[in-house]
Design a protein around this motif. Structure first.
Motif, PDB file in Angstrom:
ATOM      1  N   THR A 107       0.815  -1.214   0.000  1.00 41.90           N
ATOM      2  CA  THR A 107       0.000   0.000   0.000  1.00 41.90           C
ATOM      3  C   THR A 107       0.847   1.261   0.000  1.00 41.90           C
ATOM      4  O   THR A 107       0.327   2.363   0.168  1.00 41.90           O
ATOM      5  CB  THR A 107      -0.959   0.011   1.201  1.00 41.90           C
ATOM      6  N   GLY A 108       2.159   1.098  -0.206  1.00 43.27           N
ATOM      7  CA  GLY A 108       3.064   2.232  -0.309  1.00 43.27           C
ATOM      8  C   GLY A 108       4.371   1.790  -0.927  1.00 43.27           C
ATOM      9  O   GLY A 108       4.756   0.618  -0.851  1.00 43.27           O
ATOM     10  N   ASP A 113      14.284  -6.158  -0.380  1.00 44.59           N
ATOM     11  CA  ASP A 113      15.353  -6.417   0.589  1.00 44.59           C
ATOM     12  C   ASP A 113      15.453  -7.890   0.980  1.00 44.59           C
ATOM     13  O   ASP A 113      16.505  -8.334   1.450  1.00 44.59           O
ATOM     14  CB  ASP A 113      15.147  -5.562   1.840  1.00 44.59           C
ATOM     15  N   ILE A 114      14.351  -8.650   0.828  1.00 45.22           N
ATOM     16  CA  ILE A 114      14.425 -10.079   1.161  1.00 45.22           C
ATOM     17  C   ILE A 114      14.439 -10.935  -0.111  1.00 45.22           C
ATOM     18  O   ILE A 114      14.160 -12.126  -0.071  1.00 45.22           O
ATOM     19  CB  ILE A 114      13.281 -10.517   2.104  1.00 45.22           C
ATOM     20  N   GLY A 115      14.762 -10.302  -1.231  1.00 47.17           N
ATOM     21  CA  GLY A 115      15.003 -11.059  -2.450  1.00 47.17           C
ATOM     22  C   GLY A 115      13.848 -11.203  -3.407  1.00 47.17           C
ATOM     23  O   GLY A 115      13.944 -11.943  -4.388  1.00 47.17           O
ATOM     24  N   VAL A 116      12.725 -10.518  -3.158  1.00 49.66           N
ATOM     25  CA  VAL A 116      11.598 -10.586  -4.100  1.00 49.66           C
ATOM     26  C   VAL A 116      11.897  -9.645  -5.268  1.00 49.66           C
ATOM     27  O   VAL A 116      12.164  -8.458  -5.049  1.00 49.66           O
ATOM     28  CB  VAL A 116      10.275 -10.188  -3.417  1.00 49.66           C
ATOM     29  N   PRO A 117      11.858 -10.124  -6.494  1.00 48.33           N
ATOM     30  CA  PRO A 117      12.138  -9.249  -7.641  1.00 48.33           C
ATOM     31  C   PRO A 117      11.180  -8.059  -7.685  1.00 48.33           C
ATOM     32  O   PRO A 117       9.986  -8.201  -7.390  1.00 48.33           O
ATOM     33  CB  PRO A 117      11.932 -10.168  -8.852  1.00 48.33           C
ATOM     34  N   LEU A 118      11.707  -6.907  -8.055  1.00 45.78           N
ATOM     35  CA  LEU A 118      10.891  -5.696  -8.078  1.00 45.78           C
ATOM     36  C   LEU A 118       9.687  -5.857  -9.001  1.00 45.78           C
ATOM     37  O   LEU A 118       8.595  -5.359  -8.701  1.00 45.78           O
ATOM     38  CB  LEU A 118      11.743  -4.507  -8.522  1.00 45.78           C
ATOM     39  N   GLU A 119       9.863  -6.586 -10.099  1.00 43.14           N
ATOM     40  CA  GLU A 119       8.760  -6.757 -11.048  1.00 43.14           C
ATOM     41  C   GLU A 119       7.656  -7.668 -10.507  1.00 43.14           C
ATOM     42  O   GLU A 119       6.576  -7.754 -11.098  1.00 43.14           O
ATOM     43  CB  GLU A 119       9.276  -7.313 -12.378  1.00 43.14           C
ATOM     44  N   GLN A 120       7.910  -8.326  -9.381  1.00 49.14           N
ATOM     45  CA  GLN A 120       6.887  -9.169  -8.753  1.00 49.14           C
ATOM     46  C   GLN A 120       6.103  -8.392  -7.700  1.00 49.14           C
ATOM     47  O   GLN A 120       5.285  -8.950  -6.980  1.00 49.14           O
ATOM     48  CB  GLN A 120       7.543 -10.401  -8.117  1.00 49.14           C
ATOM     49  N   THR A 121       6.344  -7.098  -7.613  1.00 52.93           N
ATOM     50  CA  THR A 121       5.674  -6.256  -6.619  1.00 52.93           C
ATOM     51  C   THR A 121       5.066  -5.031  -7.292  1.00 52.93           C
ATOM     52  O   THR A 121       5.560  -4.557  -8.316  1.00 52.93           O
ATOM     53  CB  THR A 121       6.662  -5.780  -5.534  1.00 52.93           C
ATOM     54  N   THR A 122       3.990  -4.542  -6.711  1.00 55.14           N
ATOM     55  CA  THR A 122       3.338  -3.320  -7.189  1.00 55.14           C
ATOM     56  C   THR A 122       2.829  -2.537  -5.995  1.00 55.14           C
ATOM     57  O   THR A 122       2.249  -3.111  -5.071  1.00 55.14           O
ATOM     58  CB  THR A 122       2.140  -3.643  -8.115  1.00 55.14           C
ATOM     59  N   SER A 123       3.043  -1.237  -6.005  1.00 53.03           N
ATOM     60  CA  SER A 123       2.503  -0.380  -4.955  1.00 53.03           C
ATOM     61  C   SER A 123       1.145   0.161  -5.405  1.00 53.03           C
ATOM     62  O   SER A 123       1.047   0.805  -6.450  1.00 53.03           O
ATOM     63  CB  SER A 123       3.459   0.783  -4.670  1.00 53.03           C
ATOM     64  N   LEU A 133      -8.576   0.900  -8.201  1.00 45.51           N
ATOM     65  CA  LEU A 133      -9.305  -0.196  -8.833  1.00 45.51           C
ATOM     66  C   LEU A 133      -8.666  -0.604 -10.158  1.00 45.51           C
ATOM     67  O   LEU A 133      -8.537  -1.799 -10.453  1.00 45.51           O
ATOM     68  CB  LEU A 133     -10.762   0.197  -9.046  1.00 45.51           C
ATOM     69  N   ALA A 134      -8.246   0.364 -10.938  1.00 47.38           N
ATOM     70  CA  ALA A 134      -7.616   0.043 -12.218  1.00 47.38           C
ATOM     71  C   ALA A 134      -6.317  -0.726 -12.008  1.00 47.38           C
ATOM     72  O   ALA A 134      -6.024  -1.698 -12.718  1.00 47.38           O
ATOM     73  CB  ALA A 134      -7.353   1.331 -13.006  1.00 47.38           C
ATOM     74  N   ALA A 135      -5.524  -0.305 -11.019  1.00 55.45           N
ATOM     75  CA  ALA A 135      -4.250  -0.974 -10.752  1.00 55.45           C
ATOM     76  C   ALA A 135      -4.465  -2.387 -10.230  1.00 55.45           C
ATOM     77  O   ALA A 135      -3.786  -3.337 -10.658  1.00 55.45           O
ATOM     78  CB  ALA A 135      -3.435  -0.157  -9.758  1.00 55.45           C
ATOM     79  N   MET A 136      -5.423  -2.570  -9.298  1.00 57.46           N
ATOM     80  CA  MET A 136      -5.676  -3.898  -8.739  1.00 57.46           C
ATOM     81  C   MET A 136      -6.291  -4.823  -9.780  1.00 57.46           C
ATOM     82  O   MET A 136      -5.982  -6.026  -9.830  1.00 57.46           O
ATOM     83  CB  MET A 136      -6.578  -3.802  -7.518  1.00 57.46           C
TER      84      MET A 136
END
Length: 367
Positions: free
Chosen positions: A138-139, A148-158, A350-353
């Motif tokens: 959420t941020g 920082d714990i090894g999750v690729p940036l492309e596997q995350t979205t804010s 909503l569009a992002a989710m």
């Protein structure tokens, strides 16, 4: 899509409100939504009252009994489910483990609502990197905790919890104060949040006590377990005549337009506080701490004033600065409002989710 939300227990704060707001929006967009949570979780009643489909499911503890109950439900409904969105540690683990036993695992999206640092061990790394199709924070600051714990940036979205601008919007200050019972001739500070220690009310009271001006008053809107402590602090600091404990208000959108300055003095465990977004939507000058992902909304000196967490003197200085400079209040309020409308509305969320869910479901189908 059929989107299933799971929650172990997110209390009564921003997390269940985000789930409900997002779910109602997805229904409006033509999707199906089901919520799984224990009957004891506040979300259960809140979502039911909102007209959402709620299934009682024991998810509060990671144990064999709860795992079996969830697995049975998933097996019976697997053909109709496109994606699961989990919201707490316990339910994320239960979904991940149940998926290991299914011939067709359900793509799992985990939403992290607070800024607590995740454990950096092999089980947590497996959970976030392998068991979850995607991580939503959420941020932006919470997103980089995953890196920082090894999750690729492309596997995350804010994806901050967007505010509904149909409900929270600018309104006449005089009328709002009359409706809320606030004195017209005072300069009103306001904070709207659940009353928990990490929300920083105690720091705010100390800052207010150092401002020797009885015309500057504070409205604290919200309820929670920290109320008795705050009431004692009011007496100790001699602020009884300057602070209104307004309690829970079913329609906080009526309160923000009554404030001259809105505050979010949180420390630790935050995403982007809903109160911050709501004050920006109501075009109110806002002071916030740099907790969690708050800086996504409050860009210092542009959309508001951002101060360090737990810093009484910095908070006091920011309040005095805005009290003394009405033009700056107006400028920050307008710039904050414009920024929110462009980036942080319910429709943006909503569009992002919707994209996150659709991408996760598509990747699952293509395997």
């Amino acid at each position: 899509m059929h989107i299933v939300h799971t929650e172990a227990d997110g209390g009564k704060g921003g997390q269940p409100l985000r789930i409900i707001n997002e779910s109602l929006g997805m229904l409006e967009r033509g999707h199906q939504v089901t919520i799984l949570c224990p009957e004891t979780a506040p979300l259960h009643q809140m979502a039911s009252d909102a007209g959402l489909t709620v299934v009682t499911m024991p998810l509060k503890r990671k144990n064999i009994s709860n795992l079996r109950a969830l697995r049975r439900w998933l097996r019976a409904n697997r053909d109709s489910i496109d994606v699961i969105n989990s919201h707490n540690s316990a339910d994320t683990w239960l979904v991940a483990l149940a998926n290991l036993t299914l011939s067709r695992p359900v793509p799992l999206v985990r939403t992290r609502h607070a800024s607590g640092t995740p454990r950096n061990n092999w089980t947590t790394r497996w959970l976030f990197r392998r068991a979850c199709a995607h991580i939503v924070s959420t941020g932006e600051a919470l997103r980089y905790q995953m890196v920082d714990i090894g999750v690729p940036l492309e596997q995350t979205t804010s994806v901050p919890s967007g505010v509904d601008t149909r409900r929270f919007h600018p309104a006449d200050k005089t009328a709002a104060r009359e409706q809320c019972g606030l004195a017209q001739d005072a300069l009103w500070l306001g904070v709207v949040s659940h009353l928990r220690p990490n929300k920083g009310h105690s720091v705010l009271l100390k800052a207010l006590a150092q401002i020797n001006d009885p015309a500057i008053k504070l409205a604290i809107v919200g309820e929670g377990p920290h109320r008795a402590t705050l009431e004692q602090e009011l007496v100790q600091l001699g602020l009884q005549d300057r602070v209104l404990m307004a309690g829970h208000q079913s329609n906080p959108s009526q309160w923000f337009p009554a404030f001259d300055i809105a505050l979010s003095p949180s420390h630790d465990m935050e995403g982007v506080p809903q109160g911050v977004l709501q004050s920006l939507a109501c075009r109110i000058a806002t002071i916030a701490t740099d907790a969690g992902g708050t800086a996504d909304a409050i860009i210092n000196e542009q959309t508001g004033l951002l101060v360090a967490q737990r810093d009484v003197e910095a908070l006091r200085g920011a309040i005095v600065r805005l009290v003394d400079d009405a033009a700056l209040r107006d400028t920050l309020a307008q710039q904050g409002y414009d920024y929110l409308c462009a980036h942080l509305t319910r429709e943006c969320m909503l569009a992002a989710m919707e994209k996150v869910f659709a991408d996760a479901a598509q990747r699952s189908r293509s395997r």
